[in-house]
Scaffold this motif. Structure first.
Motif, PDB file in Angstrom:
ATOM      1  N   PHE A  18       0.839  -1.204   0.000  1.00  0.00           N
ATOM      2  CA  PHE A  18       0.000   0.000   0.000  1.00  0.00           C
ATOM      3  C   PHE A  18       0.871   1.250   0.000  1.00  0.00           C
ATOM      4  O   PHE A  18       0.632   2.203  -0.752  1.00  0.00           O
ATOM      5  N   TYR A  19       1.890   1.212   0.807  1.00  0.00           N
ATOM      6  CA  TYR A  19       2.797   2.354   0.872  1.00  0.00           C
ATOM      7  C   TYR A  19       3.415   2.626  -0.495  1.00  0.00           C
ATOM      8  O   TYR A  19       3.413   3.756  -0.985  1.00  0.00           O
ATOM      9  N   ALA A  20       3.918   1.563  -1.122  1.00  0.00           N
ATOM     10  CA  ALA A  20       4.566   1.727  -2.427  1.00  0.00           C
ATOM     11  C   ALA A  20       3.581   2.284  -3.447  1.00  0.00           C
ATOM     12  O   ALA A  20       3.905   3.195  -4.214  1.00  0.00           O
ATOM     13  N   SER A  21       2.355   1.774  -3.428  1.00  0.00           N
ATOM     14  CA  SER A  21       1.375   2.241  -4.418  1.00  0.00           C
ATOM     15  C   SER A  21       1.043   3.715  -4.204  1.00  0.00           C
ATOM     16  O   SER A  21       0.856   4.465  -5.164  1.00  0.00           O
ATOM     17  N   GLU A  22       0.989   4.139  -2.954  1.00  0.00           N
ATOM     18  CA  GLU A  22       0.677   5.535  -2.680  1.00  0.00           C
ATOM     19  C   GLU A  22       1.810   6.474  -3.105  1.00  0.00           C
ATOM     20  O   GLU A  22       1.565   7.575  -3.580  1.00  0.00           O
ATOM     21  N   ILE A  23       3.028   6.019  -2.939  1.00  0.00           N
ATOM     22  CA  ILE A  23       4.169   6.842  -3.378  1.00  0.00           C
ATOM     23  C   ILE A  23       4.149   6.990  -4.904  1.00  0.00           C
ATOM     24  O   ILE A  23       4.335   8.080  -5.439  1.00  0.00           O
ATOM     25  N   ILE A  24       3.885   5.898  -5.585  1.00  0.00           N
ATOM     26  CA  ILE A  24       3.840   5.959  -7.050  1.00  0.00           C
ATOM     27  C   ILE A  24       2.712   6.886  -7.500  1.00  0.00           C
ATOM     28  O   ILE A  24       2.875   7.745  -8.366  1.00  0.00           O
ATOM     29  N   ARG A  25       1.556   6.731  -6.855  1.00  0.00           N
ATOM     30  CA  ARG A  25       0.411   7.580  -7.197  1.00  0.00           C
ATOM     31  C   ARG A  25       0.735   9.069  -6.956  1.00  0.00           C
ATOM     32  O   ARG A  25       0.396   9.938  -7.760  1.00  0.00           O
ATOM     33  N   GLU A  26       1.411   9.310  -5.864  1.00  0.00           N
ATOM     34  CA  GLU A  26       1.776  10.687  -5.534  1.00  0.00           C
ATOM     35  C   GLU A  26       2.689  11.290  -6.604  1.00  0.00           C
ATOM     36  O   GLU A  26       2.526  12.444  -6.997  1.00  0.00           O
ATOM     37  N   ILE A  34      -6.723   7.930 -11.509  1.00  0.00           N
ATOM     38  CA  ILE A  34      -5.626   6.982 -11.602  1.00  0.00           C
ATOM     39  C   ILE A  34      -5.568   6.109 -10.365  1.00  0.00           C
ATOM     40  O   ILE A  34      -5.751   6.577  -9.251  1.00  0.00           O
ATOM     41  N   PHE A  35      -5.360   4.834 -10.607  1.00  0.00           N
ATOM     42  CA  PHE A  35      -5.243   3.909  -9.494  1.00  0.00           C
ATOM     43  C   PHE A  35      -3.946   3.126  -9.654  1.00  0.00           C
ATOM     44  O   PHE A  35      -3.595   2.751 -10.764  1.00  0.00           O
ATOM     45  N   VAL A  36      -3.259   2.918  -8.577  1.00  0.00           N
ATOM     46  CA  VAL A  36      -2.014   2.162  -8.663  1.00  0.00           C
ATOM     47  C   VAL A  36      -2.143   0.890  -7.836  1.00  0.00           C
ATOM     48  O   VAL A  36      -2.565   0.924  -6.686  1.00  0.00           O
ATOM     49  N   LYS A  37      -1.798  -0.202  -8.441  1.00  0.00           N
ATOM     50  CA  LYS A  37      -1.875  -1.483  -7.755  1.00  0.00           C
ATOM     51  C   LYS A  37      -0.514  -2.171  -7.806  1.00  0.00           C
ATOM     52  O   LYS A  37       0.037  -2.383  -8.886  1.00  0.00           O
ATOM     53  N   VAL A  38      -0.003  -2.500  -6.646  1.00  0.00           N
ATOM     54  CA  VAL A  38       1.263  -3.236  -6.604  1.00  0.00           C
ATOM     55  C   VAL A  38       0.941  -4.718  -6.755  1.00  0.00           C
ATOM     56  O   VAL A  38       0.176  -5.281  -5.980  1.00  0.00           O
ATOM     57  N   THR A  39       1.492  -5.348  -7.784  1.00  0.00           N
ATOM     58  CA  THR A  39       1.168  -6.747  -8.042  1.00  0.00           C
ATOM     59  C   THR A  39       2.260  -7.701  -7.559  1.00  0.00           C
ATOM     60  O   THR A  39       2.033  -8.892  -7.419  1.00  0.00           O
ATOM     61  N   GLU A  40       3.434  -7.145  -7.339  1.00  0.00           N
ATOM     62  CA  GLU A  40       4.521  -7.971  -6.828  1.00  0.00           C
ATOM     63  C   GLU A  40       5.372  -7.164  -5.875  1.00  0.00           C
ATOM     64  O   GLU A  40       5.718  -6.021  -6.168  1.00  0.00           O
ATOM     65  N   ILE A  48      -3.471   1.960 -13.248  1.00  0.00           N
ATOM     66  CA  ILE A  48      -4.749   1.738 -13.922  1.00  0.00           C
ATOM     67  C   ILE A  48      -5.388   3.084 -14.265  1.00  0.00           C
ATOM     68  O   ILE A  48      -5.573   3.927 -13.371  1.00  0.00           O
ATOM     69  N   VAL A  49      -5.719   3.264 -15.511  1.00  0.00           N
ATOM     70  CA  VAL A  49      -6.386   4.496 -15.914  1.00  0.00           C
ATOM     71  C   VAL A  49      -7.701   4.157 -16.607  1.00  0.00           C
ATOM     72  O   VAL A  49      -7.904   3.032 -17.061  1.00  0.00           O
ATOM     73  N   ALA A  50      -8.574   5.136 -16.698  1.00  0.00           N
ATOM     74  CA  ALA A  50      -9.909   4.860 -17.215  1.00  0.00           C
ATOM     75  C   ALA A  50     -10.013   5.059 -18.728  1.00  0.00           C
ATOM     76  O   ALA A  50     -10.969   4.618 -19.347  1.00  0.00           O
ATOM     77  N   LYS A 106     -11.831   0.690 -18.357  1.00  0.00           N
ATOM     78  CA  LYS A 106     -12.849   1.726 -18.518  1.00  0.00           C
ATOM     79  C   LYS A 106     -13.689   1.883 -17.249  1.00  0.00           C
ATOM     80  O   LYS A 106     -14.131   0.924 -16.652  1.00  0.00           O
ATOM     81  N   ASP A 107     -13.872   3.108 -16.845  1.00  0.00           N
ATOM     82  CA  ASP A 107     -14.754   3.432 -15.708  1.00  0.00           C
ATOM     83  C   ASP A 107     -14.392   2.749 -14.407  1.00  0.00           C
ATOM     84  O   ASP A 107     -15.252   2.416 -13.612  1.00  0.00           O
ATOM     85  N   TRP A 108     -13.109   2.503 -14.171  1.00  0.00           N
ATOM     86  CA  TRP A 108     -12.776   1.822 -12.929  1.00  0.00           C
ATOM     87  C   TRP A 108     -13.273   2.595 -11.719  1.00  0.00           C
ATOM     88  O   TRP A 108     -13.600   2.048 -10.699  1.00  0.00           O
TER      89      TRP A 108
END
Ligand code: GDP
Ligand code: MG
Length: 290
Positions: free
Chosen positions: A187-195, A209-215, A230-232, A277-279
């Motif tokens: 979660f931390y990593a995804s928030e930094i990337i999003r920021e 924009i949504f960021v999901k860490v998969t690994e 992830i973008v819409a 689309k429309d996430w």
């Protein structure tokens, strides 16, 4: 009775937020607690003493405010600071206080204490500092104005004492004594990337924009992170990738630098941009992420 509560530090990039946090914690922050945080707020670090617990909260979306405060942004900020006891505005002593701060102050509830911390006072003259303090005092917006040097550890104790004074009296601490952070590493990593994305793209994109860490794999001397952005819309994907991949590269460099500092380890970061689309309207999709 102990004093316990929540403090948010906001400030422009380079104001010295990380330096201040590190100074307070003397590099003792560990980001290893694998506990999930369901809200968008992230607790950055928890400062513990027998009689005191300060939970520092990072509020994504509040950090990189631009002049265009739209309705959605206002909601994000309001939500993020609702339960905070103190908001600290960190200002680089070399810079002037600008409208960004003043606009966000209006969004903060009255009962919340507002500090203006002038950082990097080691870089300006006494006269410059006094002039600046006077200007800020005239605004009559802040409960406290405290000049510090986070790097040289000057007046950081004064700041901590003031926080202690202003925090509410509680009978229990919110978190166990040995817990210093409350979110997962992913979660931390995804928030930094999003920021970094929000910062680099600034006004160009809304918050679609949504960021999901998969690994997230920690090897002996290196962390490997793979994340999806992830973008819409297809058009947003183009913007995030940039001309010849220049934007995604920049996002990666900035995110990696900050994450390496946070985890104190070299880090390999792989970013992928995907269109869904429309996430934004599909809460179920978002929920499966975390
Ligand atoms: P952040 O982006 O707000 O987290 O800012 P950082 O904590 O990364 O600091 C940005 C830069 O300012 C770094 O090079 C710090 O070393 C420097 N810095 C932070 N606080 C001080 C200070 O009190 N004095 C001086 N001279 N430099 C500082
Ligand atoms: Mg920082």
């Amino acid at each position: 009775m102990i004093k316990s509560g929540f403090v948010t530090i906001v400030g422009k990039p380079n104001a010295g937020k990380s330096t201040l946090i590190n100074q307070i914690f003397k590099k003792k922050i560990s980001i290893a607690t694998p506990k999930q945080n369901t809200t968008r707020n992230r607790i950055n670090a928890i400062y513990n003493r027998d009689d005191l617990q300060i939970s520092f909260i990072d509020t994504p979306g509040f950090l990189n405010i631009n002049n265009k405060l739209d309705e959605q942004m206002i909601q994000v900020i309001r939500g993020a600071i609702k339960e905070v006891d103190i908001v600290i505005f960190l200002l680089d002593a070399n810079q002037n206080l600008d409208v960004d701060y003043l606009k966000t102050i209006e969004l903060i509830e009255q009962k919340t204490k507002k500090y203006l911390i002038i950082n990097k006072i080691d870089l300006v003259s006494k006269k410059e500092l006094l002039d600046q303090i006077q200007l800020i005092q005239q605004l009559n917006l802040f409960d406290e104005i405290i000049p510090i040097s986070a790097l040289k550890n000057k007046n950081v104790d004064v700041l901590l004492n003031q926080i202690e004074k202003d925090l509410p009296k509680e009978t229990v601490k919110y978190f166990p004594d040995d817990q210093q952070v409350t979110y997962s590493q992913e979660f931390y990593a995804s928030e930094i990337i999003r920021e970094k994305i929000l910062f680099l793209l600034n006004q160009e994109i809304p918050h679609e924009i949504f960021v999901k860490v998969t690994e997230f794999e920690t090897k002996t001397k290196k962390i490997h992170i793979r994340a999806e952005i992830i973008v819409a819309r297809e058009s947003l994907k183009k913007i995030v990738i940039g001309r010849g991949g220049s934007m995604i590269k920049e996002i990666g460099i900035k995110a990696r630098k900050e994450l390496e500092e946070a985890f104190e380890m070299p880090l390999h970061l792989e970013l992928f941009v995907k269109v869904r689309k429309d996430w934004k309207n599909k809460e179920s999709i978002i929920k499966t992420f975390y």
